[in-house]
Design a protein around this motif. Structure first.
Motif, PDB file in Angstrom:
ATOM      1  N   SER A 193      -2.523 -16.234   4.771  1.00  0.00           N
ATOM      2  CA  SER A 193      -1.782 -15.689   6.092  1.00  0.00           C
ATOM      3  C   SER A 193      -0.961 -14.536   5.592  1.00  0.00           C
ATOM      4  O   SER A 193      -0.810 -13.314   5.901  1.00  0.00           O
ATOM      5  CB  SER A 193      -1.034 -16.462   6.867  1.00  0.00           C
ATOM      6  N   SER A 194      -0.354 -14.694   4.529  1.00  0.00           N
ATOM      7  CA  SER A 194       0.402 -13.708   3.932  1.00  0.00           C
ATOM      8  C   SER A 194      -0.183 -12.394   3.550  1.00  0.00           C
ATOM      9  O   SER A 194       0.122 -11.243   3.756  1.00  0.00           O
ATOM     10  CB  SER A 194       1.490 -14.072   2.818  1.00  0.00           C
ATOM     11  N   LEU A 195      -1.407 -12.536   2.947  1.00  0.00           N
ATOM     12  CA  LEU A 195      -2.402 -11.386   2.666  1.00  0.00           C
ATOM     13  C   LEU A 195      -2.779 -10.943   3.977  1.00  0.00           C
ATOM     14  O   LEU A 195      -2.949  -9.512   4.024  1.00  0.00           O
ATOM     15  CB  LEU A 195      -3.569 -11.884   1.743  1.00  0.00           C
ATOM     16  N   LEU A 196      -3.162 -11.627   5.041  1.00  0.00           N
ATOM     17  CA  LEU A 196      -3.545 -11.140   6.237  1.00  0.00           C
ATOM     18  C   LEU A 196      -2.346 -10.143   6.556  1.00  0.00           C
ATOM     19  O   LEU A 196      -2.720  -9.220   7.332  1.00  0.00           O
ATOM     20  CB  LEU A 196      -4.000 -11.940   7.089  1.00  0.00           C
ATOM     21  N   TYR A 197      -1.123 -10.478   6.733  1.00  0.00           N
ATOM     22  CA  TYR A 197      -0.331  -9.642   7.174  1.00  0.00           C
ATOM     23  C   TYR A 197      -0.010  -8.406   6.533  1.00  0.00           C
ATOM     24  O   TYR A 197       0.640  -7.312   7.097  1.00  0.00           O
ATOM     25  CB  TYR A 197       1.233 -10.651   7.180  1.00  0.00           C
ATOM     26  N   LEU A 198      -0.362  -8.614   5.434  1.00  0.00           N
ATOM     27  CA  LEU A 198      -0.118  -7.165   4.365  1.00  0.00           C
ATOM     28  C   LEU A 198      -1.483  -6.346   4.902  1.00  0.00           C
ATOM     29  O   LEU A 198      -1.096  -5.061   5.157  1.00  0.00           O
ATOM     30  CB  LEU A 198      -0.510  -7.646   3.003  1.00  0.00           C
ATOM     31  N   LEU A 199      -2.447  -6.990   5.046  1.00  0.00           N
ATOM     32  CA  LEU A 199      -3.771  -5.902   5.420  1.00  0.00           C
ATOM     33  C   LEU A 199      -3.436  -5.452   6.858  1.00  0.00           C
ATOM     34  O   LEU A 199      -3.719  -4.263   7.186  1.00  0.00           O
ATOM     35  CB  LEU A 199      -4.938  -6.836   5.322  1.00  0.00           C
ATOM     36  N   GLY A 200      -2.832  -6.232   7.670  1.00  0.00           N
ATOM     37  CA  GLY A 200      -2.414  -5.718   9.184  1.00  0.00           C
ATOM     38  C   GLY A 200      -1.203  -5.168   9.024  1.00  0.00           C
ATOM     39  O   GLY A 200      -0.773  -4.712  10.292  1.00  0.00           O
ATOM     40  N   ASP A 237      -0.455  -1.220  -2.629  1.00  0.00           N
ATOM     41  CA  ASP A 237      -0.561  -0.770  -1.452  1.00  0.00           C
ATOM     42  C   ASP A 237      -1.613  -1.305  -0.784  1.00  0.00           C
ATOM     43  O   ASP A 237      -2.635  -1.596  -1.100  1.00  0.00           O
ATOM     44  CB  ASP A 237      -0.622   0.862  -1.719  1.00  0.00           C
ATOM     45  N   VAL A 238      -1.717  -0.702   0.847  1.00  0.00           N
ATOM     46  CA  VAL A 238      -2.673  -1.034   1.606  1.00  0.00           C
ATOM     47  C   VAL A 238      -3.322   0.272   1.891  1.00  0.00           C
ATOM     48  O   VAL A 238      -2.408   1.133   2.562  1.00  0.00           O
ATOM     49  CB  VAL A 238      -2.201  -2.097   2.793  1.00  0.00           C
ATOM     50  N   LEU A 239      -4.501   0.186   1.997  1.00  0.00           N
ATOM     51  CA  LEU A 239      -5.329   1.566   2.503  1.00  0.00           C
ATOM     52  C   LEU A 239      -5.956   1.189   3.914  1.00  0.00           C
ATOM     53  O   LEU A 239      -6.580   0.350   4.061  1.00  0.00           O
ATOM     54  CB  LEU A 239      -6.132   2.374   1.611  1.00  0.00           C
ATOM     55  N   ILE A 240      -5.729   2.139   4.889  1.00  0.00           N
ATOM     56  CA  ILE A 240      -6.539   2.188   6.131  1.00  0.00           C
ATOM     57  C   ILE A 240      -7.340   3.224   6.069  1.00  0.00           C
ATOM     58  O   ILE A 240      -6.839   4.366   5.939  1.00  0.00           O
ATOM     59  CB  ILE A 240      -5.680   2.076   7.411  1.00  0.00           C
ATOM     60  N   ASP A 241      -8.520   3.136   6.344  1.00  0.00           N
ATOM     61  CA  ASP A 241      -9.413   4.375   6.447  1.00  0.00           C
ATOM     62  C   ASP A 241      -9.407   5.172   5.029  1.00  0.00           C
ATOM     63  O   ASP A 241      -9.408   6.533   5.309  1.00  0.00           O
ATOM     64  CB  ASP A 241      -9.344   5.223   7.637  1.00  0.00           C
ATOM     65  N   GLY A 242      -8.993   4.418   3.817  1.00  0.00           N
ATOM     66  CA  GLY A 242      -8.999   5.237   2.771  1.00  0.00           C
ATOM     67  C   GLY A 242      -7.613   5.986   2.402  1.00  0.00           C
ATOM     68  O   GLY A 242      -7.267   6.507   1.249  1.00  0.00           O
ATOM     69  N   GLN A 243      -6.740   5.933   3.485  1.00  0.00           N
ATOM     70  CA  GLN A 243      -5.237   6.514   3.506  1.00  0.00           C
ATOM     71  C   GLN A 243      -4.073   5.467   3.076  1.00  0.00           C
ATOM     72  O   GLN A 243      -4.243   4.445   3.650  1.00  0.00           O
ATOM     73  CB  GLN A 243      -5.091   7.195   4.690  1.00  0.00           C
ATOM     74  N   PRO A 244      -3.370   5.782   2.101  1.00  0.00           N
ATOM     75  CA  PRO A 244      -2.352   4.946   1.809  1.00  0.00           C
ATOM     76  C   PRO A 244      -1.341   4.537   2.857  1.00  0.00           C
ATOM     77  O   PRO A 244      -1.148   5.544   3.723  1.00  0.00           O
ATOM     78  CB  PRO A 244      -1.555   5.587   0.528  1.00  0.00           C
ATOM     79  N   VAL A 298     -10.561  -1.207   5.385  1.00  0.00           N
ATOM     80  CA  VAL A 298      -9.062  -1.795   4.932  1.00  0.00           C
ATOM     81  C   VAL A 298      -9.023  -2.226   3.341  1.00  0.00           C
ATOM     82  O   VAL A 298     -10.060  -2.971   3.258  1.00  0.00           O
ATOM     83  CB  VAL A 298      -8.730  -2.922   5.820  1.00  0.00           C
ATOM     84  N   GLU A 299      -8.396  -1.757   2.698  1.00  0.00           N
ATOM     85  CA  GLU A 299      -8.257  -2.028   1.523  1.00  0.00           C
ATOM     86  C   GLU A 299      -6.768  -2.710   0.912  1.00  0.00           C
ATOM     87  O   GLU A 299      -5.964  -1.851   1.057  1.00  0.00           O
ATOM     88  CB  GLU A 299      -8.569  -1.154   0.494  1.00  0.00           C
ATOM     89  N   ALA A 300      -6.721  -3.775   0.172  1.00  0.00           N
ATOM     90  CA  ALA A 300      -5.501  -4.094  -0.550  1.00  0.00           C
ATOM     91  C   ALA A 300      -5.760  -3.724  -2.064  1.00  0.00           C
ATOM     92  O   ALA A 300      -6.641  -4.122  -2.808  1.00  0.00           O
ATOM     93  CB  ALA A 300      -5.174  -5.386  -0.421  1.00  0.00           C
ATOM     94  N   ARG A 301      -4.773  -2.984  -2.624  1.00  0.00           N
ATOM     95  CA  ARG A 301      -4.942  -2.571  -4.076  1.00  0.00           C
ATOM     96  C   ARG A 301      -3.811  -3.162  -4.785  1.00  0.00           C
ATOM     97  O   ARG A 301      -2.607  -2.849  -4.794  1.00  0.00           O
ATOM     98  CB  ARG A 301      -4.845  -1.077  -4.088  1.00  0.00           C
ATOM     99  N   ALA A 302      -4.220  -4.567  -5.543  1.00  0.00           N
ATOM    100  CA  ALA A 302      -2.923  -5.092  -6.324  1.00  0.00           C
ATOM    101  C   ALA A 302      -1.652  -5.334  -5.696  1.00  0.00           C
ATOM    102  O   ALA A 302      -0.617  -5.114  -6.070  1.00  0.00           O
ATOM    103  CB  ALA A 302      -2.757  -4.186  -7.626  1.00  0.00           C
ATOM    104  N   SER A 325      -6.360  -7.995  -4.635  1.00  0.00           N
ATOM    105  CA  SER A 325      -7.233  -6.606  -4.487  1.00  0.00           C
ATOM    106  C   SER A 325      -8.219  -6.984  -3.608  1.00  0.00           C
ATOM    107  O   SER A 325      -9.143  -8.067  -4.024  1.00  0.00           O
ATOM    108  CB  SER A 325      -7.561  -5.889  -5.588  1.00  0.00           C
ATOM    109  N   LEU A 326      -8.647  -6.190  -2.632  1.00  0.00           N
ATOM    110  CA  LEU A 326      -9.626  -6.703  -1.556  1.00  0.00           C
ATOM    111  C   LEU A 326     -10.098  -5.420  -0.675  1.00  0.00           C
ATOM    112  O   LEU A 326      -9.132  -4.793  -0.205  1.00  0.00           O
ATOM    113  CB  LEU A 326      -9.321  -7.876  -0.632  1.00  0.00           C
ATOM    114  N   GLY A 327     -11.201  -5.193  -0.609  1.00  0.00           N
ATOM    115  CA  GLY A 327     -11.796  -4.063   0.048  1.00  0.00           C
ATOM    116  C   GLY A 327     -12.666  -4.664   1.162  1.00  0.00           C
ATOM    117  O   GLY A 327     -13.802  -5.523   0.878  1.00  0.00           O
ATOM    118  N   VAL A 328     -12.699  -4.166   2.555  1.00  0.00           N
ATOM    119  CA  VAL A 328     -13.614  -4.877   3.385  1.00  0.00           C
ATOM    120  C   VAL A 328     -14.023  -3.564   4.055  1.00  0.00           C
ATOM    121  O   VAL A 328     -13.512  -2.634   4.720  1.00  0.00           O
ATOM    122  CB  VAL A 328     -13.075  -5.813   4.536  1.00  0.00           C
ATOM    123  N   GLU A 329     -15.495  -3.470   4.256  1.00  0.00           N
ATOM    124  CA  GLU A 329     -16.208  -2.595   4.923  1.00  0.00           C
ATOM    125  C   GLU A 329     -16.481  -2.754   6.402  1.00  0.00           C
ATOM    126  O   GLU A 329     -16.355  -3.843   6.711  1.00  0.00           O
ATOM    127  CB  GLU A 329     -17.635  -2.380   4.018  1.00  0.00           C
TER     128      GLU A 329
END
Length: 226
Positions: free
Chosen positions: A47-54, A63-70, A5-9, A27-31
């Motif tokens: 929490s706002s960032l967590l809701y975006l990641l989820g 954008d938020v990427l899941i498994d590398g996909q926007p 999961v990755e947040a890009r700006a 921006s944050l990427g978690v392996e």
């Protein structure tokens, strides 16, 4: 390890009644295999960032990427399906449905996803509850469970569809020290042994210290990642 999961700006702003920035170009990427603690003062955007990641909220920018996909272009139905398949959630307040037993609460996400037979769901639910140490409480409703038991049932529910990503918002906020330690150990196991990406918003200094990474936020921005 791959970034799950990755947040890009990403930025999230509200405009009613006055413009207010919740998350500012974060921006944050978690392996896989990482337990990450997001820390910072109340109102800093954790929490706002967590809701975006989820995928519970959409960024105004980035954008938020899941498994590398926007995911920004996805319709809401597709985002909902992706959440069910790839993301599990644990909150400070367990949000178990009071009219359902522990067993039925854990089965609910599996039934929504509709990928398993009734027999397969029953077997999976039993395995999850046993693994979390609450198998003996499977037939009880939430009001017949202790706080620690309710949170472990909530973790089992979050794992119902075997998500690669587990997001937690103050998951130990209502627990005593013993149950806090047990929950932290479980999150470590889920990250390190089961190779999930586990991201937890927390005010608990001990929890943050037990994490592999500590991401500190201030005024909507990520100011430290170590």
């Amino acid at each position: 390890m791959s970034i799950l999961v990755e947040a890009r700006a990403v930025s999230r702003t509200l405009s009613d009644p006055e413009p207010f920035t919740l998350v500012d170009a974060a921006s944050l990427g978690v392996e896989a295999g990482q337990l990450v603690a997001i820390v910072g003062p109340s109102g800093c955007g954790k929490s706002s960032l967590l809701y975006l990641l989820g995928l519970l909220d959409r960024p105004n920018q980035g954008d938020v990427l899941i498994d590398g996909q926007p995911t920004g272009h996805l319709a809401e139905a597709d985002r909902t399906r992706l959440r069910l398949e790839r993301i599990g959630y644990v909150f400070q307040f367990h949000f178990l449905l009071p009219e359902l037993t522990a067993r039925d609460n854990v089965a609910l996400p599996m039934r929504r996803l509709a990928k398993r037979s009734r027999a397969q769901i029953d077997t999976a639910v039993e395995g999850l509850l046993d693994k979390l140490g609450v198998g003996a409480q499977a037939a009880r409703r939430p009001d017949r469970l202790s706080g620690g038991q309710r949170q472990r049932v909530a973790i089992a529910r979050a794992l119902a569809n075997d998500p690669a990503i587990l997001l937690c918002d103050e998951p130990t906020g209502n627990l005593d020290s013993l149950n806090t330690r047990l929950v932290i150990e479980e999150f470590q196991r889920l990250a390190h042994d089961e190779h999930r990406a586990v991201i937890c918003v927390t005010h608990d200094a001990g929890f943050a210290e037990a994490a592999d990474r500590r991401v500190r936020m201030l005024d909507g921005r990520i100011v430290e990642d170590r």
